[in-house]
Write a protein that holds these residues in place. Sequence first.
Motif, PDB file in Angstrom:
ATOM      1  N   GLN A  30      -6.505   8.190  -0.936  1.00  0.00           N
ATOM      2  CA  GLN A  30      -5.382   8.735  -1.678  1.00  0.00           C
ATOM      3  C   GLN A  30      -4.280   9.213  -0.732  1.00  0.00           C
ATOM      4  OE1 GLN A  30      -5.545   8.465  -5.106  1.00  0.00           O
ATOM      5  NE2 GLN A  30      -7.428   7.377  -4.503  1.00  0.00           N
ATOM      6  N   GLY A  45     -14.047   1.163  -4.667  1.00  0.00           N
ATOM      7  CA  GLY A  45     -12.730   0.823  -5.179  1.00  0.00           C
ATOM      8  C   GLY A  45     -11.715   0.440  -4.123  1.00  0.00           C
ATOM      9  N   VAL A  46     -12.128   0.342  -2.851  1.00  0.00           N
ATOM     10  CA  VAL A  46     -11.170   0.033  -1.793  1.00  0.00           C
ATOM     11  C   VAL A  46     -10.644  -1.385  -1.949  1.00  0.00           C
ATOM     12  CG1 VAL A  46     -12.834  -0.899  -0.123  1.00  0.00           C
ATOM     13  CG2 VAL A  46     -10.781   0.277   0.697  1.00  0.00           C
ATOM     14  N   THR A  47      -9.378  -1.586  -1.584  1.00  0.00           N
ATOM     15  CA  THR A  47      -8.758  -2.907  -1.688  1.00  0.00           C
ATOM     16  C   THR A  47      -9.173  -3.781  -0.508  1.00  0.00           C
ATOM     17  OG1 THR A  47      -6.827  -2.106  -0.495  1.00  0.00           O
ATOM     18  CG2 THR A  47      -6.759  -1.945  -2.881  1.00  0.00           C
ATOM     19  N   THR A  84      -5.303   3.264  -0.114  1.00  0.00           N
ATOM     20  CA  THR A  84      -5.928   2.033  -0.601  1.00  0.00           C
ATOM     21  C   THR A  84      -6.466   2.352  -1.994  1.00  0.00           C
ATOM     22  OG1 THR A  84      -8.114   2.570   0.279  1.00  0.00           O
ATOM     23  CG2 THR A  84      -6.595   1.430   1.762  1.00  0.00           C
ATOM     24  N   GLY A  85      -7.309   1.483  -2.538  1.00  0.00           N
ATOM     25  CA  GLY A  85      -7.905   1.800  -3.826  1.00  0.00           C
ATOM     26  C   GLY A  85      -8.787   3.024  -3.771  1.00  0.00           C
ATOM     27  N   ALA A 143       0.836  -1.194   0.000  1.00  0.00           N
ATOM     28  CA  ALA A 143       0.000   0.000   0.000  1.00  0.00           C
ATOM     29  C   ALA A 143       0.872   1.246   0.000  1.00  0.00           C
ATOM     30  CB  ALA A 143      -0.923   0.000   1.217  1.00  0.00           C
TER      31      ALA A 143
END
Length: 503
Positions: free
Chosen positions: A147, A188-190, A143-144, A129
């Motif tokens: 930012q 979009g979070v991982t 994360t996805g 990350a």
Amino acid sequence: MTVALVLAADETADIPYGNGPHAPTLLHRWLDRLATLNVPDVHIVARPENAARLRKEIDAAATGAVNVQVVESDSPAEDLRVLARVVRDLTEPLLVVPAGTVASDELVNRLVWHRAEVTAVVAREGDGAPIRQGAVRVVSVGTGFHQVTEPNGVFRGLLRITPAKRVTCAKAAEKMAALLETPDALPGVTDDVAALLLVALVRSGVRVQKLREQPLVCRPVRDAAEAAEARAAVEAIDEDRVRLDAAVKSNDGFFTTFAVSTYSRYIARLAARIGATPNMVTSLSMSIAVGAAIAFASGTRAGMIAGAVLYYFSFVFDCVDGQLARYARKFSTFGAWLDATFDRAKEYTVFAGLAVGATAAAADSSVHAGDVWVLAVAAMVAQTVRHMIDFSFGAARGARPVAPLPVVPLTAAEDGRTPAPAVPAPGPGGLRGLIGRVMARTRTGPAFWAKKMIVFPIGERFAVVSITAAIWNARVTFIALLCWGAVAAAYTLSGRMLRSLNR
């Protein structure tokens, strides 16, 4: 003691570490390593479809850990809730370990022994990350969805959390878990659970201290090829040499760095191998200093030279005890107190020996210095006052309240940090600016070492005593100590006053 939570929810936990049908998986390698670290409780977070298999494998493997539990979880959100439950009951530090990570044994040991309340293993680049790291801590994590402003590193997945932060950590994990289950809250979070936890901690205002991966290895892997590459990188490093080099303080004075630490680390390693303890080495150093004082008291040139040599080696072993403690990881409050007490006792004992020898020497001898007890007592008083001021200044700095860190909502994509301007802003003017410019220009090179020497650290004091006593006599020794000490006091006190008034 330490507790571990191993994240084994994906297929990377089953990647083999090595070749052949009997090669352990990454998960089993972690279990073996945790057992050697005397970790009494290990919690493995696994998906329901793999839990029964893992329980059978663990029962058959006989890892040596006191208690290994497989906890079923069906999603990253539930992983975080499991972690929150474990954290709430903490009485010992917790290691959070992704099973699909290959790390050097020495790096894991460093993480276990790290003293910060929350510690994260980071690297300058590679997989992981994205983060923004400051001088000592992690200031932003991505994360996805989340930012990072001007990222300058990556998080390698390993965390250590102490009981002091168990409530804050549990709340952060539960809050992140709730957001993961809220539609469109974090698009979009991982699903990197360790990274999600770190984001939650940093954005909750928790000070997360960084532990650098370099020069060791800590790599998340995705397949057997990457695991083999990471294993080769681990095996290419002489971890004992890395550990030995790290046992030497990086901020020692000039004399200690170049006249002692170049070889004292090897004495520390030998001491560890024969089973010596740091307190034994501290006592040996004190005994050698007593021998030096007796030699100085003889009042002969041979005695002065012998005393100088003994006093030097007393300092060598004074360095060895700390290096041994760091190399063997044998730390204790009593040991720290004993070392500090014997440091003062060694100096005062030698001062007394020099004063006795100055009057015991033959009148026509170059060793004869007459009655120097006034100078000896003055040197003792100067040292006492110096250390009283040092300890009081350190206590005052430690008592200063720490400014709270900003709290950033987990639902905000931005981390709230302002990018650095393309053209750096001019530095502060006045006294503060002058101090900053002087400090910046003396961080390397001869000016750096001059700044280290002028404060008259313990290595330089031992060197002055040994050299002046061997060549001249006790009067020269005490005058040199008092003169250099006066310059050091003026430099140190003025600097501390300016820094204190400027804050």
